[in-house]
Design a protein around this motif. Structure first.
Motif, short mmCIF file in Angstrom:
data_model
loop_
_atom_site.label_atom_id
_atom_site.label_comp_id
_atom_site.label_asym_id
_atom_site.label_seq_id
_atom_site.Cartn_x
_atom_site.Cartn_y
_atom_site.Cartn_z
N ALA A 188 35.78 55.71 48.66
CA ALA A 188 37.27 55.70 48.46
C ALA A 188 37.47 57.09 48.61
N PHE A 189 37.07 57.89 47.92
CA PHE A 189 37.51 59.43 48.20
C PHE A 189 37.21 59.87 49.65
N LEU A 190 36.35 59.52 50.33
CA LEU A 190 35.96 60.01 51.56
C LEU A 190 37.13 59.42 52.46
N LEU A 191 37.54 58.17 52.18
CA LEU A 191 38.51 57.45 53.26
C LEU A 191 39.86 58.13 52.87
N HIS B 19 49.98 57.71 67.46
CA HIS B 19 48.92 57.65 66.41
C HIS B 19 49.17 57.11 65.11
N ASP B 20 48.41 56.24 64.75
CA ASP B 20 48.64 55.41 63.55
C ASP B 20 47.58 55.68 62.39
N ASP C 283 39.51 54.39 62.45
CA ASP C 283 38.79 54.24 63.47
C ASP C 283 37.39 54.58 62.77
N LEU C 284 36.43 53.56 62.58
CA LEU C 284 35.35 53.47 62.09
C LEU C 284 34.21 54.52 62.76
N VAL C 285 34.38 54.48 63.98
CA VAL C 285 33.48 55.47 64.49
C VAL C 285 33.64 56.91 64.31
#
Length: 212
Positions: free
Chosen positions: A26-29, A174-175, A180-182
């Protein structure tokens, strides 16, 4: 009873690990989403702009800022064939007039040719800044999609110098709430790797770093 107690302890430990992993994710996200957002553009930009090559609109934006005197110099990292660029053709490629072309020799535009990856971009910029009078902050120019990992790499490469983020292209395209998982995976890897000293970052060492 011992088996039950052992099972409870094991379950508690597993839940603790899963909880810690979830918090870290969650922190990284949150960090990823935060870093895709650019700084408030109504404030004055730092006088030194650093462009990570890729799309040509990044370079165009850096040059526009220089022409409009919003920045005083532009360092462009990764000016090589992989980016579709050549240092000896740069002025013609971007339509610079003779006065503007002279900025390359005067140092207002600095073309660095060795970086081929985001890590190498950050290293090339960091080694160049090591040889300059250290600014308080720089302006990073790249695409919105690339901004998160580019900014964390540059920030850790040049700390304690601050990094202002300025995205090239139309922000309406850009949203930042669409993940983008990659790109998020690349950001996560960059976040972890750049905790290491610069000498241990992957990639070839730019020549500018060897001259330090």
């Amino acid at each position: 009873m011992r088996l039950i107690s052992y099972t409870i302890v094991l379950a508690y430990r597993l839940l603790s690990i899963v909880g810690a992993a979830a918090l870290f994710l969650a922190f990284l996200l949150f960090t990823f989403m935060y870093r895709t957002n650019e700084y408030e553009t109504r404030v004055a930009l730092p006088p030194t702009a650093i462009v990570f090559t890729g799309d040509f609109d990044r370079i165009h934006l850096g040059l526009e800022l220089l022409v409009s005197e919003q920045v005083e110099r532009v360092f462009i990292t990764g000016v090589n064939g992989d980016a579709g660029l050549k240092t000896d053709r740069f002025a013609k490629q971007f339509g610079l007039n003779p006065d503007q072309a002279s900025w390359i020799t005067s140092g207002k535009i600095v073309l660095a040719p060795d970086a081929h990856t985001t890590f190498e971009n950050a290293l090339e910029a960091a080694c160049w800044l090591d040889n300059q009078r250290q600014p308080d902050a720089v302006t990073l120019i790249t695409s919105p999609e690339h901004m998160a990992r580019a900014s964390i790499a540059l920030q850790r490469g040049i700390a304690p110098v601050n990094v202002f983020r300025l995205a090239a292209g139309d922000p309406k395209n850009h949203d930042r709430f669409k993940i983008d998982l990659v790109e998020f995976s690349k950001f996560t890897a960059t976040w972890v790797v750049t905790l290491l000293p610069r000498a241990l970052w992957p990639g070839n060492k730019p020549r500018i770093c060897e001259n330090r």
